[in-house]
Design an enzyme around this catalytic site. Sequence first.
Site, PDB file in Angstrom:
ATOM      1  N   HIS A 244      -7.064   0.525  -6.563  1.00 16.69           N
ATOM      2  CA  HIS A 244      -7.486  -0.233  -5.537  1.00 16.69           C
ATOM      3  C   HIS A 244      -8.001  -1.682  -5.923  1.00 16.69           C
ATOM      4  CE1 HIS A 244      -7.782  -1.449  -1.286  1.00 16.69           C
ATOM      5  NE2 HIS A 244      -8.607  -0.573  -0.829  1.00 16.69           N
TER       6      HIS A 244
ATOM      7  N   CYS B  58     -16.131   1.547   0.446  1.00 18.19           N
ATOM      8  CA  CYS B  58     -15.259   0.647   0.713  1.00 18.19           C
ATOM      9  C   CYS B  58     -14.912   0.802   1.904  1.00 18.19           C
ATOM     10  CB  CYS B  58     -14.091   1.126  -0.367  1.00 18.19           C
ATOM     11  SG  CYS B  58     -13.695   2.894  -0.068  1.00 18.19           S
TER      12      CYS B  58
ATOM     13  N   ASP C 105     -17.312   6.973  -1.751  1.00 20.36           N
ATOM     14  CA  ASP C 105     -16.099   6.858  -0.867  1.00 20.36           C
ATOM     15  C   ASP C 105     -16.063   8.205  -0.362  1.00 20.36           C
ATOM     16  OD1 ASP C 105     -13.719   6.150   0.210  1.00 20.36           O
ATOM     17  OD2 ASP C 105     -12.525   6.020  -1.842  1.00 20.36           O
TER      18      ASP C 105
ATOM     19  N   GLN D  58      -9.780  -4.046  -3.635  1.00 14.29           N
ATOM     20  CA  GLN D  58     -11.203  -3.633  -3.235  1.00 14.29           C
ATOM     21  C   GLN D  58     -12.216  -3.744  -4.213  1.00 14.29           C
ATOM     22  OE1 GLN D  58     -12.074  -1.749  -0.355  1.00 14.29           O
ATOM     23  NE2 GLN D  58     -14.141  -2.499  -1.030  1.00 14.29           N
TER      24      GLN D  58
ATOM     25  N   ARG E 267     -13.239  -8.610   1.254  1.00 12.43           N
ATOM     26  CA  ARG E 267     -11.869  -8.535   1.087  1.00 12.43           C
ATOM     27  C   ARG E 267     -11.338  -9.808   1.302  1.00 12.43           C
ATOM     28  NH1 ARG E 267      -9.933  -3.598   1.268  1.00 12.43           N
ATOM     29  NH2 ARG E 267      -8.128  -4.213   0.434  1.00 12.43           N
TER      30      ARG E 267
ATOM     31  N   ARG F 270       1.015  -1.203   0.190  1.00 14.81           N
ATOM     32  CA  ARG F 270      -0.017  -0.019  -0.078  1.00 14.81           C
ATOM     33  C   ARG F 270       1.019   1.147  -0.052  1.00 14.81           C
ATOM     34  NH1 ARG F 270      -5.306   1.389   3.507  1.00 14.81           N
ATOM     35  NH2 ARG F 270      -6.048  -0.065   1.689  1.00 14.81           N
TER      36      ARG F 270
HETATM   37  N1   CP Z   1     -11.088  -0.344   2.114  1.00 16.78           N
HETATM   38  C1   CP Z   1      -9.955  -0.119   2.617  1.00 16.78           C
HETATM   39  O1   CP Z   1      -9.083  -0.559   1.817  1.00 16.78           O
HETATM   40  O2   CP Z   1      -9.814   0.034   3.991  1.00 16.78           O
HETATM   41  P1   CP Z   1      -8.470   0.050   4.771  1.00 16.78           P
HETATM   42  O3   CP Z   1      -7.869   1.598   4.156  1.00 16.78           O
HETATM   43  O4   CP Z   1      -8.914   0.073   6.022  1.00 16.78           O
HETATM   44  O5   CP Z   1      -7.244  -0.824   4.593  1.00 16.78           O
HETATM   45  N1  NVA Z   2     -10.080   6.623  -1.585  1.00 16.11           N
HETATM   46  C1  NVA Z   2      -9.471   6.232  -0.223  1.00 16.11           C
HETATM   47  C2  NVA Z   2      -9.741   4.891  -0.241  1.00 16.11           C
HETATM   48  C3  NVA Z   2      -9.504   4.240   1.474  1.00 16.11           C
HETATM   49  C4  NVA Z   2      -9.711   2.655   1.492  1.00 16.11           C
HETATM   50  C5  NVA Z   2      -8.407   6.677   0.027  1.00 16.11           C
HETATM   51  O1  NVA Z   2      -7.355   6.426  -0.768  1.00 16.11           O
HETATM   52  O2  NVA Z   2      -8.033   6.972   1.049  1.00 16.11           O
END
Ligand code: CP
Ligand code: NVA
Length: 324
Positions: free
Chosen positions: A135, A268, A229, A138, A296, A108
Amino acid sequence: MSTFDPVGTKDITRLADLAQHEIADILATAAEFKRNPGSVAGALAGRSVCMLFEKASLRTRMSFEVGCFRMGAQAIYLDHRDTPLGTRETLADYGHNLERWCHAIVARVNSHATITGLAAATRVPVVNALCDLHHPCQALADLQTLLERGFDLNHSRLAWVGDGNNVCHSLVEAASILGFGITVVTPKGFEPDAGIVSQCVARSMRTGARIEVTDDVRAISGAFAVYTDTWISMGQQDSAEKKARFEPYQVDRELMSIAGPKALFMHCLPAHRGEEVTDEVIDSTSSVVFDQAENRMHAQNALLCHLLAAKKHNPGAAAAAAAR
Ligand code: CP
Ligand code: NVA
């Protein structure tokens, strides 16, 4: 001398790294893992998965760690929130170390370039666990959630309402690969990345996907599900001015009624209640947000099996072979 022998090499830097038939296989395995929890046991016994995070996480970290445990694999968390990748040593050197011990790298990161750089430097699979642009994990869980609720790839349509962000990009890629309809509704100036949309539109010529981008919320009429989101993603500057632009796009009961009485609500998570969604909607019976969170794990388990299992994990066949 090296004992390094990768069991898989394919990277998932974005959803479009997977072909239609691969996504179908992964979703079928994910559904089987969910239906029959015992079937996941031992699926990746002896594998080690490195999990490196430059950003916060609840769902991604938990679902990968618990998922690996259930498959008999080891997940090792590396916290890079204070020392971003490439600062202590080069990204390539970092990757060359990790591939000597780990069968896959789940990452990440702040920038998509870090994912592609790591993928280029290492021979083991690199899985994007969220970056500024994508992502994919997701999106796989969301597809599993939609299908288990009866989403018809040929006739149903998904509506995205809010910021044209990383999650939105992966869902538009999903639509373009699988050939389903998606309507993206954003305020002007917050549309999804034009380059990603044009790649998806080009792909949709082959798959029959219907991709629409508009600022008019009335376009969500008849959608199977409404997905939103956060208005401010991780790494972006919090901005009252930006939030004000999004207020007409808050998913409340009135907006859900445009989609129709049967429309599901998706997110998400994490949700910012009172901003992109009201409590009334996220806590309603139409909301499937915690199914998405559970899925997930199932979808990622299936993805890791797709990338790392020497042969497709088939517990039934393994038991039958052992009995012969
Ligand atoms: N949806 C998602 O990726 O959640 P987190 O940021 O908590 O991993
Ligand atoms: N769009 C959000 C998704 C989090 C899972 C972010 O990038 O923070």
